[in-house]
Design an enzyme around this catalytic site. Sequence first.
Site, short mmCIF file in Angstrom:
data_model
loop_
_atom_site.label_atom_id
_atom_site.label_comp_id
_atom_site.label_asym_id
_atom_site.label_seq_id
_atom_site.Cartn_x
_atom_site.Cartn_y
_atom_site.Cartn_z
N ASP A 197 0.83 -1.21 0.00
CA ASP A 197 0.00 0.00 0.00
C ASP A 197 0.86 1.26 0.00
O ASP A 197 2.07 1.21 0.25
CB ASP A 197 -0.90 -0.02 1.23
CG ASP A 197 -2.17 0.80 1.07
OD1 ASP A 197 -2.42 1.32 -0.04
OD2 ASP A 197 -2.92 0.91 2.05
N ASP A 262 -9.77 4.01 -1.49
CA ASP A 262 -10.55 3.03 -0.73
C ASP A 262 -12.03 3.17 -1.05
O ASP A 262 -12.56 4.28 -1.15
CB ASP A 262 -10.33 3.23 0.77
CG ASP A 262 -8.94 2.83 1.21
OD1 ASP A 262 -8.26 2.10 0.46
OD2 ASP A 262 -8.53 3.23 2.32
#
Length: 473
Positions: A197, A262
Site C-alpha cells: 500500500d 478506498d
Amino acid sequence: MPRLELLSLGLAITGAAAAPAASAATPLKVISYAQTPGGFQSPARGWNSFALQANPNAAPSFKFDQSHVLTQCSVLASDGFKGNYDYCSLDSGWSVGDHGDDNGRLIYDSSLFDIPTLASSLHDQGLKLGVYVVPGAFISDRNKTILGTDTTIGEVCTGDEGLIRCIFDYTRPETQQWHNSVVDLFASWGVDFVKLDFVTPGSPDNGQNLPADQSGSVVAWHNAIKNNGRQMRLDISWKLDRTQKYFDIWSANADSMRTDQDLNNSGSNVLVAWGTVQRAIENYRQWIVAGLQFYDQLTIYPDLDNLVSGNPESISGLSDGQRTTVTTLWIAAGANLIIGNDMTTLDDFGKNLLTNPQALQVAAFTAQYPIQPRNPGSGGQAATQFQAWIAGPSPSGEAVVVLVNLGPDNGQGGFGTQTRGVQTVSATWQDLGISGQYNVQDIWNNKSLGVVSDQVSAQLNEGDSVLLHLTRA
C-alpha cells in the site's frame, strides 16, 4: 434472481428495442490479459479484512484477530465458495506497528495473530494467506543490521516517508537484500499474497508525507518474491499513476494494481455509498482506456478494491440492483474479486451474486478479456451515465456485454448526466464494434434472449445493470 428485482421495478430486457441513431463508431480494439509477472493467469479471489476494520459499526461482532478472521475465511471453504475463492487477506494491523525483529524485518503482533499457525490452518482448508505492507523499514530500526550483510538499515534507508518508515535508496544492493530477507521470512510463515500500500506516484497522501516516487518498492518486492521462489501475488495500492512510464513499471512487477482510492464508507454503519461506487467504476473506465492506448495485452489485473455486494442493504449500503451492478462490473473487468463483506451475515441474494455458476463462467472469460466502454449511440469511450461495455470478442466469437444506468452523477463519477428514474439503455452492434448473429444469455436471470443480430436493450433504474453472455450463432 436479479430478475425478480427487475420485474418489481417494471424493467425488462430485450434483443431489439429502439436505440439512438449511431454515427460510425470507432473500430473495436480487442484487448486481452496475458500472464502476470508472478505467473498468474487470472485475478485473485478471496476475502480481505479492511472494510470490516474501517466500518466496525457495520459488523460489530467482528474483531481483528486470528479467531474472528478464521471464522470469516472458513466460509470460503464452504459450498459455493470452495474452489472459487481462496485468499484470506489481512489488512493493516496484523504486524507490530513501530519496529521489526533484530534485522528490521516485519513481525506479527502476537497478541492478535500467530501467522504460521494461521497460514497452516488456512492451507489445510485449501485457502491461502495474504498480508499487508507499506514501503520502507521502520525509522526506529535504522541501527539494525540487514540480514546477511554488514550494512545497517540507516545506511540505505533515510528520512521519513510519513508512516514512521524511512525511505530506501533502491540503487543499493543492500536494499534488495532487506526485501529478500522479509519475503524469505514471509515464505517461511506460509504467506501467499502481499498487498503493498501507499505506493507513489498515485496514492493520495492520506495525511502522510509520502515521497513523490516509491515505484522502486514495487520492483524490490517483485524481485524478492522472484528470488525466493515461492509463488506470491503482489497487489499494489492505491489509485496508481496511469501514465505509460509508470503503467509499464506496474505491469512488469505486480500482479494487480488498485485503480481507485478506498471504497469503504469509513466509520459509517454501512460498508459503502453508491456515489463511491460510481467513482470506482469511472476510475476503472479511465484505467482500461489508458491500457487500450498503451497495450494490446495487459500483464496486470485491475483491483477495484473490496467487493461488498454480499450483505443486505442494512450492512452493505447498496440496494439489490446496486449490489448486482457492483458484482457485474467487478466480474466483467476481470478485476480481483476480494470480498469485503461480513461473511457470517451473507444473505441468499448476496451469496448467489458471489457464487452463481454462470457468473463465475463469465469471470473465467473476462479473466482473459476485460470489458471496455462503448458509449450507446456513438461507440465512444467517454464517461456517461448510460453506458455499454464489451469484453472480447474472442477468436471464437465469445463476448460479454454489460448495460448499466449509473444514475445521476454525485460529483465524483464525472459523467455529468442527471437523468432520473427508469431509462432505456441500448447498444447496437455498431456501438459495440461487432457484427453478425449471437446467442445472448441474460446471466443473472438465467434466461436466453435467443439469436440477436442488431442490438440489445434494457430498461434500467438508477444503479441497475444487465450482464449478457454472447456466443456466435
